[in-house]
Structures are given as structure tokens and as C-alpha cells.
Design a protein around this motif. Structure first.
Motif: not given
Length: 343
Positions: A171-179
Motif C-alpha cells: 500500500d502507498p502509505g506502507l511503502g512510504n514508511q518502508l522507504f
């Protein structure tokens, strides 16, 4: 329910009744036009919202309803199914739809992003300094994400294999957190979406670097106003004419666009959306082509490039020509699409 717009549940009724201009009912009622933003109420909606605030739809004899969306594919399916008369969506998604549904083809009525905004974003201190450095790296991007789907075009132009990166489907939000945590090396987004969302999450812009596909070989267009040609053509022309006025206003005065977004979405950060709009305008709308030919138009060469890139990226087959995906019949005269000096 609060006054703020609820994604997927609440519409924005953006025009008051007005005297019809020849294509309303015999009683003088306005013609209705239903439009899907393809995404949330943020900077990408600004021109459509400004057109509503300033009565441009009313001037065209239109009663326009504008809804939020959940991505281009969904918006296109809803336009094809008759739930909407038009949508803001990416052209590759429309091409996929048209090839799969030859009896329900849609058409682009105006180009919204003259320069394609798909991109990969890395941290400024990342070892990724050039496209070849992406080989073997982890990149977050949803399976239906256009920046992920078009990666093979970017890769081929740079002499990289199409499977050069390890995609992380999140998910975009989770992707941002992983980044932000360093668990992936990059994220795939429209550049103005990713940069400003990451800024909101606490990462300053000067700590990020962007690889825009348009800077590395991608020639195709970005989003467009996509319509169902079964809709009353005069209503489509009126909507496109009004939306063009709204976007020209935003290009000349992005602050007005940021205010319009905030007025329609109470939870929006006006400063961020104004900054996003400025980034969007400068990067995708104020281009050599739009300066020369006006907002919304398209050239046969770049339409053909959009077709070829889409077929390659999505492994599709089809004998398509520019006229199959775009028509200028709904556009106002070039003089009415000319960019103005900033106010």
C-alpha cells in the motif's frame, strides 16, 4: 459524517442551477455532467474545483457533480459503465480498457499532464546516483501503480533489463514508511505525489532525489480528461472549456488552486497542496508544447509514442493510431487555451 469529504462515499456538487445554453431540457434546466477525479481531493483536482467556484460550468449550462476516485483503472471502468461522463485518468489505463473492450471505447478530450509525471524517488544520500544503480534494488510500488507499470520503458531507454529491480507490492502509505525506515531503496509515484507526501511524513525535499521517467526516455503523455463519446458532445465540450479555464487560472495563480482544494476538503493541508500544485504546474503543464499550442492539446507524434510505450509496458498488441485515443473536437480554440502570465 463530518463536513470533510469522505473518500468514495460523498460527492462534491460543484455548480448551481443556471440557464441552459441550448442543450438542457426544454424547461431551461441545466445539463448534468458527472466527473470522477480519479483520486482524492488534492492539487490534481484544483483546476476542476476552481472552475466550479468561479461559475465556469454554470456559464456552459452545466450542473457538474465531481466525485473522488481510487485510481485511473477504476475511474475508467466507471466512465465506460455509464456511472460518469468523464474522468481524470492516465492514458495507458484507457488504452488497456479500449483494447479489452472494443465495444465500449473511451477517448481523451484534453491532455492534463503534458509531461508524464511518473518517477522513482530515492533519498539524497542514496548510493543510487544514476539509472544503472537501480539494478538489484528494492522499490515499493503497487501492482497497478503506473510508475511501476511503465518502469520497463525507463529501463529500456537506459539499457537496463525490465526486471532490473525487486518490486515490493505494498500500500502507498506502507511503502512510504518502508522507504523512510530504509527497508526499500526507492518508491514509485507521480513525482509531485511522492515528494509532497513524504514531506508531510517528515522527510524534507532536499533529502530526496527524483528520477522522472520523462527525463530518461519516456515521451508519452500523462493524465487526460477521458470521456465517454456516447455523452452529449456539447456537454463534453462545455465541460472541457470550463475545466480549461479553471486550469489556466491555476497555472497563473496556484494559490487560488490551493484555496479551492482546502475549501472542498477541510482536512487538506492548504500550504502543501499549493506547493504540490506549483510543482505539478511547473513540471507537467508549463512546457514548450503548451506554451506554443495551448493547454490540453496533443501532437500526433507524442500520441503515437504514448501508444507504443503502453503496448510495450503492458505487453499488449493492437494496431492503434493517434485518432484512436485522442480527439480535438471538444477543445476550445487555441487562443482560449493559451497560458497566461502568473498573477
Amino acid at each position: 459524517m463530518t463536513k470533510s469529504l469522505q473518500i468514495g462515499r460523498r460527492s462534491l456538487l460543484l455548480a448551481a442551477p443556471a440557464v441552459a445554453l441550448g442543450f438542457g431540457s426544454a424547461r431551461g434546466q441545466t445539463a448534468k455532467f458527472r466527473f470522477n477525479l480519479g483520486w482524492r481531493v488534492e492539487a490534481s483536482a484544483a483546476g476542476f474545483l476552481v472552475a466550479a467556484e468561479r461559475g465556469y460550468y454554470r456559464d456552459e449550462g452545466l450542473d457538474v457533480t465531481i466525485d473522488v476516485g481510487n485510481g485511473s483503472s477504476g475511474a475508467i471502468a466507471q466512465v465506460a459503465g455509464g456511472a460518469y461522463d468523464g474522468a481524470s485518468a492516465d492514458i495507458p489505463s484507457m488504452i488497456q480498457h479500449n483494447l479489452a473492450n472494443p465495444g465500449r471505447k473511451l477517448i481523451c478530450a484534453a491532455i492534463q499532464y503534458d509531461t508524464n509525471p511518473n518517477a522513482l524517488i530515492v533519498k539524497a544520500d542514496s548510493p543510487i546516483k544514476a539509472p544503472r544503480d537501480f539494478i538489484g534494488k528494492k522499490v515499493a510500488g503497487q501492482p497497478f501503480n503506473a510508475s511501476r507499470a511503465l518502469f520497463p520503458i525507463f529501463a529500456r531507454a537506459q539499457g537496463l533489463p525490465a526486471d532490473a529491480v525487486q518490486w515490493q507490492s505494498v500500500d502507498p502509505g506502507l511503502g512510504n514508511q518502508l522507504f523512510l525506515k530504509g527497508e526499500v531503496d526507492a518508491v514509485a509515484f507521480f513525482y509531485f505525489t511522492g515528494l509532497l507526501n513524504l514531506k508531510l511524513a517528515g522527510l524534507p525535499l532536499d533529502q530526496m532525489r527524483t528520477f522522472r521517467y520523462s527525463d530518461y526516455g519516456l515521451k508519452g503523455y500523462g493524465n487526460a480528461i477521458i470521456v465517454n463519446p456516447a455523452t452529449n458532445p456539447r456537454a463534453i465540450s462545455g465541460f472541457v472549456r470550463a475545466a480549461t479555464r479553471g486550469w489556466l487560472d491555476c497555472i497563473a495563480d496556484p494559490d487560488a488552486g490551493g484555496k479551492a482544494v482546502k475549501a472542498r476538503e477541510a482536512l487538506a493541508d492548504q500550504a502543501i497542496e499549493t506547493e504540490r500544485l506549483k510543482m505539478m504546474v511547473e513540471g507537467t503543464m508549463v512546457t514548450p508544447d503548451t506554451r506554443l499550442y495551448g493547454w490540453g492539446g496533443a501532437s500526433p507524434a507524442r500520441l503515437q509514442a504514448t501508444i507504443e510505450e503502453t503496448l510495450l509496458a503492458y505487453n499488449l498488441k493492437g494496431d492503434l493510431k493517434p485518432d484512436d485515443i485522442f480527439t480535438s473536437q471538444y477543445l476550445p480554440a487555441t487562443a482560449d487555451r493559451t497560458l497566461r502570465a502568473k498573477s
